[in-house]
Enzyme design. Sequence first.
Site, short mmCIF file in Angstrom:
data_model
loop_
_atom_site.label_atom_id
_atom_site.label_comp_id
_atom_site.label_asym_id
_atom_site.label_seq_id
_atom_site.Cartn_x
_atom_site.Cartn_y
_atom_site.Cartn_z
N CYS A 43 0.77 -1.08 -0.09
CA CYS A 43 0.03 -0.10 0.12
C CYS A 43 0.91 1.14 0.14
O CYS A 43 2.00 1.13 0.11
CB CYS A 43 -0.89 0.18 1.11
SG CYS A 43 -0.20 0.15 2.65
N ASP A 87 15.20 28.74 -29.21
CA ASP A 87 14.04 28.63 -28.49
C ASP A 87 14.19 28.08 -26.96
O ASP A 87 13.21 27.97 -26.22
CB ASP A 87 13.14 27.69 -29.15
CG ASP A 87 12.87 27.98 -30.59
OD1 ASP A 87 12.26 29.46 -30.77
OD2 ASP A 87 12.63 27.35 -31.45
N CYS A 141 3.30 1.61 2.64
CA CYS A 141 4.53 0.99 2.54
C CYS A 141 5.66 1.94 2.03
O CYS A 141 6.88 1.88 2.33
CB CYS A 141 4.76 -0.14 1.95
SG CYS A 141 3.32 -1.44 2.52
N ASP A 197 6.75 29.34 -32.10
CA ASP A 197 7.93 29.79 -32.71
C ASP A 197 7.51 29.71 -34.48
O ASP A 197 6.71 28.70 -34.60
CB ASP A 197 9.13 28.84 -32.53
CG ASP A 197 10.36 29.35 -33.41
OD1 ASP A 197 10.60 30.62 -33.63
OD2 ASP A 197 10.87 28.30 -34.20
N ASP A 252 11.52 24.77 -31.67
CA ASP A 252 12.49 23.51 -32.14
C ASP A 252 13.95 23.89 -32.29
O ASP A 252 14.87 22.95 -32.47
CB ASP A 252 11.95 23.14 -33.68
CG ASP A 252 12.46 24.15 -34.72
OD1 ASP A 252 12.33 25.55 -34.34
OD2 ASP A 252 12.73 23.64 -35.89
#
Length: 724
Positions: A10, A616, A13, A424, A612
């Site tokens: 659980c 950026d 634990c 962008d 990309d």
Amino acid sequence: MTLSISGMTCAACAKNIERVVKKQEGIIKAQVNFGTERLFLEFDESVTSLEVISAAVAKAGFGLHEKAPDKTNEVEFLWRRFVLSLIFALPLLIFSMVPMTLHAMNLHIIPHRWDPMSYPVFNGLAQLAMTVPIMYINRIYFRTGFRAFIGRHPNMDSLIAKGTAVAFLFSLYLTWENIAFGADNMFYYETAGVILTLITLGKYLEAKSKGRTSESIKKLMELAPKTANIIKNNQEIEIPLEKVALGDIIIVRPGEKMPVDGVVISGETAVDESMLTGESMPVGKKAGDEIIGASINTTGAIQYKATKIGENTVLSQIIKLVEEAQQNKAPIARLADVISGHFVHVVIVIALLAGAAWLIAGQGVAFALVVLVSVLVIACPCALGLATPTAIMVGTGKGAEHGILIKGGEPLETAHKIQTVVFDKTGTITEGKPKVTDVIGEDILRISAAAEQFSEHPLGAAIVRHGLLEYKELPEPQNFKSISGQGISALVEGTEVLIGNKRLMEGNNIAISESKLANEGKTPMYVALNGEFAGVIAVADTIKPTSQAAIARLEEMGIETVMLSGDNRPTAEAVAKEAGIRNVIAEVLPQDKAAHVQALQKSGKTVAMVGDGINDAPALAQADIGIAIGTGTDIAMESAGIVLMSGDLTGVAQAIYLSKRTMRNIKQNLFWAFAYNVLGIPVAAGVLYIFGGPLLSPMLAAVAMSFSSVSVLTNVLRLKKIKL
């Protein structure tokens, strides 16, 4: 290190393991994920060692493993344990419940010898004989439960062990009374035996469901082929995948999978990369093109050189990203963790108080015992612990199937709050490769393309590419000269050629016809032949085919879209208009992109940045969540919280939608987990009985407890069926 954990039952634990590990010297970070059953560990090797940490965890009743145990074996083991328990539990239930039921219905059809009313000693000993094997088969609950209880970190097993042990020991005492004093006591052996059997059934169903939540990782791992065909000493040989070395020449025929990443050296084909990028259309490949390992060769045979192997392949990096994402906790999980950490202690106190209250109210020990055991058994923090990590596992896995890599619970949670998406332009909304869009003038393309062959400018390269497509071969220019910031001049087949912008034409006293192409997002390249204006070639970085639809979907979702570009305003606005973006920030220097994102954040908006390129990266890091195009640079992908493996912007809306659905699923799970305990514990404590209602049987409490975990997992698995 990321290590697998065995023995957890659980969320309590998970908190106990974190607590035990953090007590060791030299620990920098220790984070346990109950859903994935993993420990993310950072420690100083000069202070401690993995052996010391493992020993401390083992002392707490759990195991650490560098390699994850086979879940199939665990599921099979739980099923066998349940079947063996059931073999004894069914007759136990018949011996204990059937006689009482028939007596209550005034039906005296039980053989005299088997009637507990006539022979309580025999009945008690028979029930004892059936209960002991069940307790032995399920001894793990007592071993781990009492160890955790003695270590002052009780967990779910502690509640089960305590409840069933109390029922068993009390029944043992009643059996002794029957033997020693001729009493005719009834027993509670079936409470202990049937509860243990039902808990094991619940564990089996839970393990099976949890296995299904991690199917995406298994699918990714199974994508790579087991062998590769390579050329060695002018011979083709088949070798295991792990033996492939950098620089090996690999042969792949139609229908076969690419073993590793590489570059095509001969042959042409189309490759299905959908399992990695989400892009459904096969991608054409020829000499010089990159190959992604695990993609499928569809049409032609090719040879390619291995450039990335082992952990460095795209597939291995994706698997690593998804595993790390599933390991990381979402902020929403912290509330459940805090509650789970204290939950078991609170339940034990409530159970003792409820039992004591009924004794004070005048009920007998047997009644108080039923209440005590019911409260201990029904109150399990399992559902609470499973609510968040399992949903994150399925959500990130679903994303990976569609080429959307979400780097953890935090980006997944943040994405559903996004109000503004900043794009962008170049390489994100557009293809990033200028193309010739218009040729205005007679016979100017061939001679212009020939003149531009020595040009290094992207616009010139676009004209050359277009000319080669049309004419296959071009004459070689002479007297080539590049005029910085204006264009080029050259001599082609005896003709003086000038190609460039308006300033170049004006400098050479050549009158031109003004072009409106710039207002359409295109760059006009004016052409003059032998000092006379001859026409215009327009070059543009065209928008991706899916950009318009992707942005339209974001607008439909109520998300504001903004385009950030270094281009001049007319060109930027023309591209934005074509893509369907209303807000344009143009003429932005690369170093100022992050400042513009910050300005939007200061206006109170949750901002995502999509890009990309290297320039950026600061903006991706500044945004509340960065979304990198996977076809871009590595540094952009490192700076982002979400990576789109294909260049398709549709993934932006898909990622946000997936986040919304996953967060909704998590909130549903947490609501039902909390509601279950808030309603279940008072019922088990006998609140309904006060008002003339029924008293909850401990066996029904066990069924309810198992159902709560399975219901959470069933709800999580619905995420696998959503359409992005």
